[in-house]
Each structure stands twice: as C-alpha cells, then as structure tokens.
Design a protein around this motif. Structure first.
Motif, PDB file in Angstrom:
ATOM      1  N   THR A 272     -22.565  28.258 -32.951  1.00  0.00           N
ATOM      2  CA  THR A 272     -23.621  27.304 -33.277  1.00  0.00           C
ATOM      3  C   THR A 272     -24.943  27.763 -32.670  1.00  0.00           C
ATOM      4  N   LEU A 273     -26.014  27.605 -33.426  1.00  0.00           N
ATOM      5  CA  LEU A 273     -27.361  27.927 -32.953  1.00  0.00           C
ATOM      6  C   LEU A 273     -28.171  26.643 -32.886  1.00  0.00           C
ATOM      7  N   HIS A 274     -28.640  26.287 -31.671  1.00  0.00           N
ATOM      8  CA  HIS A 274     -29.465  25.094 -31.488  1.00  0.00           C
ATOM      9  C   HIS A 274     -30.885  25.560 -31.201  1.00  0.00           C
ATOM     10  N   MET A 275     -31.816  25.167 -32.079  1.00  0.00           N
ATOM     11  CA  MET A 275     -33.208  25.615 -31.957  1.00  0.00           C
ATOM     12  C   MET A 275     -34.118  24.416 -31.748  1.00  0.00           C
ATOM     13  N   SER A 276     -35.279  24.642 -31.121  1.00  0.00           N
ATOM     14  CA  SER A 276     -36.168  23.525 -30.831  1.00  0.00           C
ATOM     15  C   SER A 276     -37.625  23.972 -30.770  1.00  0.00           C
ATOM     16  N   TRP A 277     -38.488  22.997 -31.001  1.00  0.00           N
ATOM     17  CA  TRP A 277     -39.944  23.155 -30.863  1.00  0.00           C
ATOM     18  C   TRP A 277     -40.382  21.953 -30.036  1.00  0.00           C
ATOM     19  N   PRO A 278     -40.316  22.039 -28.715  1.00  0.00           N
ATOM     20  CA  PRO A 278     -40.529  20.879 -27.846  1.00  0.00           C
ATOM     21  C   PRO A 278     -41.859  20.189 -28.060  1.00  0.00           C
ATOM     22  N   ALA A 279     -42.907  20.915 -28.397  1.00  0.00           N
ATOM     23  CA  ALA A 279     -44.243  20.317 -28.510  1.00  0.00           C
ATOM     24  C   ALA A 279     -44.307  19.218 -29.567  1.00  0.00           C
ATOM     25  N   ILE A 280     -43.518  19.338 -30.626  1.00  0.00           N
ATOM     26  CA  ILE A 280     -43.545  18.327 -31.690  1.00  0.00           C
ATOM     27  C   ILE A 280     -42.240  17.514 -31.723  1.00  0.00           C
ATOM     28  N   GLY A 281     -41.308  17.856 -30.837  1.00  0.00           N
ATOM     29  CA  GLY A 281     -40.060  17.105 -30.775  1.00  0.00           C
ATOM     30  C   GLY A 281     -39.017  17.523 -31.795  1.00  0.00           C
ATOM     31  N   PHE A 282     -39.161  18.698 -32.352  1.00  0.00           N
ATOM     32  CA  PHE A 282     -38.194  19.153 -33.364  1.00  0.00           C
ATOM     33  C   PHE A 282     -36.963  19.771 -32.702  1.00  0.00           C
ATOM     34  N   GLU A 283     -35.796  19.402 -33.216  1.00  0.00           N
ATOM     35  CA  GLU A 283     -34.540  20.036 -32.828  1.00  0.00           C
ATOM     36  C   GLU A 283     -33.680  20.193 -34.083  1.00  0.00           C
ATOM     37  N   GLY A 284     -33.028  21.312 -34.189  1.00  0.00           N
ATOM     38  CA  GLY A 284     -32.150  21.548 -35.335  1.00  0.00           C
ATOM     39  C   GLY A 284     -31.031  22.484 -34.946  1.00  0.00           C
TER      40      GLY A 284
END
Length: 366
Positions: A272-284
């Motif tokens: 599983t690959l968990h990716m994020s963009w903390p500045a905008i609150g994105f997680e996928g």
C-alpha cells in the motif's frame, strides 16, 4: 433424395479473434462486473464461456469442456488451500481458459510449483474420468471432451510463464524456461488450429520472452524503473474559505508518502502507498501492482472542477518505483524436492501423451 439439411455455419477465425480482442480490451471491466460474489462471478462467467464455446462446437461438448477447465482450476484452489494461501473463485474467460487470483504470493519456488502442478494433476484425473465414462457409454462427445482435457493440460505444462509448466519449472530448474522459449515458438509455428489460437499462444509466448529479456538481459546489471498514474478527487471548498491560493492546473510538486504491506483485510499481502499533501489536507492511498521500492510520488496536474457541493480538485499523481525482483533465496529448493517435482512433471507429461494416443486408438472421437 435431395439432402435438405442446411450446411453447418462456419465460424470465421477472424471473427473469433475479434471477439477475443474485445474481451481483452474490456478485461478489467469484465473482472469488475464478476466481483459480486465468490460463487456468483464464477457461475456467470461459466455460462458466458459455455455460450462462447457453443458458437464453435455442439453444446454438450462446450459444457463438458468448461467442466474440465473448472476441475483443472479447482486443483489450483485445493493446492493453494493446502499451503494456507487464500485464493479467489475461478473466473472464466472465453477462449483463454480461467484464472484464480491469489491474495498472498507464494513464499518460495517449491510452494509456487506445488500450486502450479495441482491444476494439471486434478485436470488430468478429470479427463481420465470423462474418458472412462465416454468409452463405457460409447459416447463420441464425452470422449472428445476427455481428449480436449488431455490436450489442454499438456499445453499448460509447457515451461512458460504464466502457464503451469512455467511455475513448476521454478522448483525444478529455470533452464527449462529456455526450453519453453524455443519449444513454445516451434509450437506456434506448427500449431494446427484456428488462427485466433495461434494469436493467443503467440501473445503468451511474447510476454514470457519479454519478461525473460527484462530479467536477464535489459535490467541484469541495472535497476528497472516503472511509472504508473492514479487520480484522486479532493473537495477544496475549505481552501477557498481559508483564503488558500488554489493551485493551477499545471502545478506540480513531490508528495509526502509512506509505504507498507497490509497483513490482514482485503489488501492483505499487497503493498500500500499512502501519499499526502499536508498544506491542503489531502491524503490518498493506492495499491502497487507488485512489491517495489518507491522512488518518487509526484503531483503532475491539478484540475479544477465545480460540482453541486462546491469546488473539487482532480489530482493526477504519478508514482515511480523499482519492482523488487525475485531474490535468489526464493529459488533455493532442496535437491530432493527438485527431483520430486521433476519426476512428477515428466510422468504427468508422459501420461498425458499416452492418454492422447489411447484416445486415437479407441477411435470414437468426433
């Protein structure tokens, strides 16, 4: 007296080839449609396959052939269960056979070979049973079904991945793959069958040859890298409310990520690959197609979409990774086990050749 019977309609090999091409192009859709139950998908795909084979042959033969394929696949299922590996119910694909998917990969070559040989063994026993019934009842159709079972199981024992013979070879010697590479090409050239069958065998052989080339030639001394893409929809109304600058469509950036393999649940055994963009609150998150070392996770496009519930961003992400090749320890098989699989493999091939010859001697096939 004039014969008023209508001539049998001949099926065009090109038409069959076109049908196969459509199935291949829609394979993902077909598999998705069948995933509504362990048994339901198998039953529906069986009926579809019977219908497809009935286009070429009498219905009783089509039913018998699909039953022989089912018995073969159940051999793989039983072997996997004996090794404690969960598998899906068989899914039938017309003119291609059937497949099962494993939720966990074998731990070593011996386990892979054990599961691989389970199908041909049970499939051969099913063919022997059909042959006995056909001879007893003097039924040309049933004997023909048995002949097809022997032939298909024998072809499956070619030492070519992803055929069963290619999997058994992993526990005998990988040099058999070279035999399969040459022998498979000879079979394609001299195969006396429909043009579409030659296409199928050629595609299998070509994928096998390409895989060997990548493993032992192209990436033998360097790292293989693969790039795949995935897409997420992300609600972005909160960004407007916070006065955050909405990224443009051409915005790119590297995303933070972690990767792990799940031990339980529907994704057990998959990376599983968990990716994020903390500045905008994105997680996928997404599943990788193979076990791999992730090199980079990059946002390559941010598409703005206005929906009824407000602004959304269509985030297109590219993942670059290096597949983990089979470790040499995977192929470390005790000598006794190698001999056991090797002898079983050879005996099974010789027995199938004998049964095919016996069917011709009986002389009641259609």
């Amino acid at each position: 007296m004039a014969d008023n019977k209508k001539p049998a309609r001949k099926k065009s090999p090109l038409a069959i080839g076109g049908f196969i091409a459509v199935l291949l192009s829609q394979g993902k859709l077909l598999l998705t449609a069948l995933k509504f139950g362990k048994v339901g998908g198998a039953v529906i795909s069986m009926f579809i396959t019977i219908w497809a084979y009935a286009y070429l042959a009498p219905l009783p033969f089509a039913i018998g052939l699909v039953l022989m394929i089912l018995i073969h696949e159940l051999g793989h299922v039983l072997a996997a269960k004996m090794k404690g590996l969960p598998v899906s119910a068989p899914v039938f694909i017309p003119f291609l056979g059937a497949l099962i998917t494993m939720k966990k990969n074998p731990r070593d070559a011996a386990t892979e070979a054990f599961i691989g040989i389970g199908g041909p063994i049970l499939g051969t026993l099913g063919g022997v049973a059909a042959f006995g019934v056909g001879v007893y009842l003097d039924s040309a159709v049933i004997v023909s079904v048995a002949y097809a079972a022997f032939y298909l199981n024998l072809i499956n024992l070619l030492p070519i991945h992803p055929l069963d013979g290619g999997r058994i070879s992993t526990a005998v010697t990988r040099w058999l793959w070279l035999v399969g590479l040459v022998g498979g090409l000879i079979l394609i050239i001299y195969l006396d069958s429909y043009f579409s069958s030659k296409i199928i065998f050629f595609l299998i052989w070509a994928m096998f040859a390409w895989d060997l080339y990548k493993k032992y030639v192209r990436y033998r001394h360097k790292e293989e890298r693969v790039t795949v893409a995935t897409r997420f929809e992300f609600p972005a109304n909160h960004l407007l409310q916070q006065g955050y600058m909405i990224p443009g469509e051409s915005h790119t950036r590297d995303l933070d990520y972690i990767t792990y393999s799940e031990l339980q649940g529907p994704g057990a055994g998959r990376q599983t690959l968990h990716m994020s963009w903390p500045a905008i609150g994105f997680e996928g998150h997404a599943y990788l197609p193979v076990q791999a070392i992730v090199k980079r996770v990059q946002l390559v496009k941010a598409e703005r979409m206005n929906k009824e519930d407000g602004l959304h961003l269509g985030l297109q992400v590219q993942v670059e990774y290096s597949p983990l090749g089979m470790q040499e320890s995977y192929y470390e098989v005790p000598v006794k086990t190698r001999w056991k699989f090797g002898i079983s493999y050879l005996v099974l091939i010789l027995f199938l050749l004998y049964m095919i010859r016996l069917v011709h001697q009986v002389g009641i096939i259609t």
